[in-house]
Scaffold this active site. Structure first.
Site, short mmCIF file in Angstrom:
data_model
loop_
_atom_site.label_atom_id
_atom_site.label_comp_id
_atom_site.label_asym_id
_atom_site.label_seq_id
_atom_site.Cartn_x
_atom_site.Cartn_y
_atom_site.Cartn_z
CB THR A 293 -1.34 -0.21 1.10
OG1 THR A 293 -1.91 -0.67 1.09
CG2 THR A 293 -2.04 0.87 1.16
CB SER A 332 -7.23 -2.14 -4.87
OG SER A 332 -6.75 -2.75 -3.44
CB THR A 333 -2.57 -1.71 -2.43
OG1 THR A 333 -2.75 -0.14 -2.55
CG2 THR A 333 -1.12 -2.12 -2.93
CG ASN A 334 -4.92 -5.68 -1.75
OD1 ASN A 334 -4.12 -5.20 -1.29
ND2 ASN A 334 -6.23 -6.33 -1.39
CB THR A 379 33.85 -39.30 -12.71
OG1 THR A 379 34.57 -40.92 -12.24
CG2 THR A 379 33.10 -39.00 -14.30
CB SER A 510 48.14 -13.99 -0.20
OG SER A 510 48.56 -13.74 1.44
CB SER A 511 47.39 -9.59 3.20
OG SER A 511 47.07 -10.27 4.29
CE LYS A 516 47.07 -18.52 -1.93
NZ LYS A 516 45.59 -18.06 -2.08
#
Length: 707
Positions: A293, A332-334, A379, A510-511, A516
């Protein structure tokens, strides 16, 4: 001489410390380090800023007491006081101050002050001058004003709100504080509020120039949930405009509104369709109570005000065009909200379709690029049989292509709407021709195949089309996530993993580990897919919780669908541009895996049988020799020519070998499988052996499934 040098040194040290303190304070707010909190210098401070500055002032005093001589202190303080007098005392209000003002106005106004009923009624509001930028704010205060500053009896009201040179008493009343906070600074300009009323009474906190009205303002106050506003989804706003314009067209055709009102509403809707200029007024949170609404009323109010502006009427007057009586007429909102929501999803899905098509094309391109690169299939993460890298990438494309067809086909289910059913599907208050005329108008405006629902009562509570569409998004997300998993595995390494492909390096990985590189793009796409899958679960719950003639949880459904479409569209684009298009193959690594694999022994089955092939595999593992050498030299099961023929890479990867009749027959079936010559048939020494055969019945099954 020694004393003067010492004074100069101490003064230099003190000045350095003062400059450090000034760099930690917001600019344009000079403050003497030696002054007390009650200094006559003009300041405009929030409580948080006062705390910080008092803390710094304490640090300064400790420093002075420990390190300075009185002469150096006096000399430095005089210099600083002189500098202070040259500056205007202006404070740049930040977002925290804006929020404090809004919260103050929304909450403290309800408290009562019974002890100050006879105070003067005219409060002095803060005099503000805007600075450049939408979020820059300034206020000024003189020494005379500071003397008349008043303590607020309501509590938690900053000193810069409750001040006036007109009051003789030392306390500001609730009414005075209310008046002082009614002037809000929005988008760099002073903007006073206006008042509107509804069932619950009068509300006077609506910004005067806001296109929305009281229903929207109440929704803003009631639903501070996600922080995501309707304006975040421009397709939804355009969908609402389409629905309201179609409704106005229908109401004009059946004679319910005048030409003047119809044209004004049409102009207003067109302004929402043609640009995003007024989309910022759709400030309602996407998650809301009331089955949408608040969203419907926001559209009604904004369109009504735009229409009145086109008729030279002021905002909020609703003199000619009213939100409920005209914009929402026969609706209507509906019925209006779900129709607009379905249209929004339909409009938004086109972007995702485009990105999905481009991603499929990228996989196809890589499939062609890698079609001659042989690698091992796997697999359960174990060696299986050979294939080409091109086949693998083409399988990615085919997997997504089937879902693309479903996505494009099933979106049509969204175009069955209940517009005209009004509240519960009985079409109460709607003209008998409204539904037909409005849906025809919507179809004409959008060029989409809108149809009327067969049963409006059923359609009022049904969200099955949303649920179906969400399930397709979930399926695409699952497959895309699986593809990203494969890409991360195939690129693992570079020394100790599969290392069959290289993904483009887009960021250091990486830090702490130099060199990497991580598969960050597939990782972020995985997360997008997880979110979409979770959103589908939420949509399922909201769909199931419909009660009687309405589903009150459509806002959650719509939000998650639009958000999933947004995320998937952006994610697919990033995956294509920053990952798939730049993938390269490590052909030598792929060939090495094939040559050293035991899995190729499967190709010997038609010639030597399962038992002997098992012995070949076992011996190859124990001796670490190639399968071909074990089968020919160690166990003497095959001649070298026979081994070369059976272990031919083309045969093992699906390229047809054998006589022309066998090739023609193989081409009549789906393009899968291996055709190699085998003696294991009662029909003779050699016949065509199909490792993967699709009988005609399977083709019939596939045809039925496509229907």
């Amino acid at each position: 001489m020694f004393f003067r040098s010492r004074v100069a040194a101490e003064a230099a040290a003190l000045m350095t410390y003062w400059r450090i303190l000034r760099t930690r304070r917001p600019r344009s707010l000079p403050l003497s380090p030696l002054s007390s909190p009650s200094s006559s210098s003009s300041r405009t401070l929030s409580s948080h800023s006062e705390f910080i500055m008092e803390k710094e002032r304490g640090q300064w005093s400790a420093f002075v007491a420990k390190n300075s001589s009185s002469a150096a202190t006096r000399e430095l303080n005089a210099e600083i006081e002189e500098e202070e007098e040259k500056h205007a005392h202006q404070w740049m209000m930040n977002n925290d101050l804006k929020l404090e003002l809004q919260q103050l106005f929304n909450h403290h106004r309800y408290n009562n002050n019974k002890n100050n009923k006879n105070n003067i009624k005219n409060a002095a509001s803060t005099k503000s001058e805007p600075t450049t930028g939408a979020q820059n704010y300034t206020t000024t205060k003189t020494t005379k004003q500071k003397k008349n500053e008043k303590k607020c009896v309501v509590g938690n009201v900053p000193e810069y709100i409750c001040r006036s040179s007109s009051f003789s008493s030392g306390v500001a009343t609730k009414k005075e504080c209310d008046d002082a906070t009614k002037t809000l600074v929005v988008a760099g300009r002073n903007e006073k509020t206006r008042s509107e009323s509804d069932l619950l009474g009068e509300l006077d906190t609506i910004p005067k120039s806001a296109l929305y009205g009281i229903a929207t303002q109440r929704a803003v106050d009631n639903y501070p949930i996600t922080g995501v506003k309707l304006s975040h989804f421009p397709e939804f706003i355009r969908a609402l405009a389409f629905v309201k314009k179609a409704a106005a067209t229908a109401n004009f055709k059946v004679g319910l509104i005048s030409k003047e009102i119809f044209e004004a509403i049409s102009i207003a809707c067109d302004s929402l369709l043609d640009s995003n200029e007024h989309h910022g007024d759709f400030i309602v949170d996407v998650i809301q109570g009331g089955a949408g609404t608040s969203t419907n009323m926001a559209a009604n109010e904004i369109i009504a005000n735009l229409a009145n502006l086109s008729l030279n009427k002021p905002i909020g007057s609703y003199e000619i065009v009213h939100p409920n009586d005209h914009v929402n007429l026969c609706q209507s909102t509906n019925d209006a909200y779900p129709t607009a929501a379905k249209l929004a999803v339909g409009l938004h899905h086109e972007k995702m379709v485009c990105e999905l098509k481009l991603l499929i094309q990228s996989f196809r391109k890589k499939g062609d690029e890698f079609k001659y690169i042989v690698k091992m299939g796997r697999t359960q993460l174990q060696d299986a049989v050979p294939m080409t890298l091109g086949q693998e990438f083409n399988s990615f494309a085919n997997s997504l292509e089937s879902d693309l067809a479903y996505l494009m086909k099933n979106v049509n289910a969204l175009y069955e709407c209940n517009l005209g059913g009004t509240a519960i599907g009985t079409s109460i208050t709607a003209h008998k021709e409204f539904s037909k005329e409005s849906i025809d108008a919507l179809k004409e405006l959008t060029k989409l195949p809108f149809t009327s629902a067969k049963d409006f009562v059923e359609a009022s509570s049904s969200t099955s089309s949303f649920l179906l569409f969400s399930s397709i998004l979930r399926r695409i997300a699952l497959k895309t996530s699986k593809i990203c998993n494969d890409l991360r595995l195939l690129s693992s390494g570079p020394r100790c993993g599969f290392n069959e492909i290289d993904l483009p390096a887009v960021a250091p990985g990486s830090s702490i580990m130099p060199g990497k590189i991580n598969p960050v793009i597939p990782e972020v796409m995985n997360q997008v897919c997880f979110q979409v899958i979770g959103a589908d679960a939420a949509i399922s719950m909201a769909s199931e919780h419909a009660q009687l003639q309405l589903n009150a949880f459509e806002p959650l459904i719509v939000y998650n669908l639009l958000n999933s479409l947004d995320s998937m569209t952006n994610g697919l684009k990033v995956l294509r541009e920053k990952c798939i298009d730049g993938i390269t193959a490590n052909e030598d690594v792929c060939a090495s895996h094939v040559n050293n694999s035991i899995g190729i022994v499967t190709a010997l089955l038609p010639k030597i049988g399962y038992k002997k092939a098992t012995l070949v595999a076992k011996t190859a593992l124990e001796t670490n020799k190639p399968v071909s050498q074990v089968a020919t030299e160690v166990l003497n099961f095959l001649s070298q020519d026979e081994a070369d023929t059976l272990l031919n890479i083309e045969n093992m990867t699906g390229v047809v070998a054998g006589d022309k009749n066998a090739e023609a027959k193989r081409n009549s079936y789906p393009k899968r499988g291996v055709d190699i010559e085998s003696p294991q048939s009662a029909g003779g020494d050699k016949c065509n052996f199909w490792s993967y055969m699709y009988p005609p019945e399977r083709q019939l099954f596939q045809s039925a499934g496509a229907m």
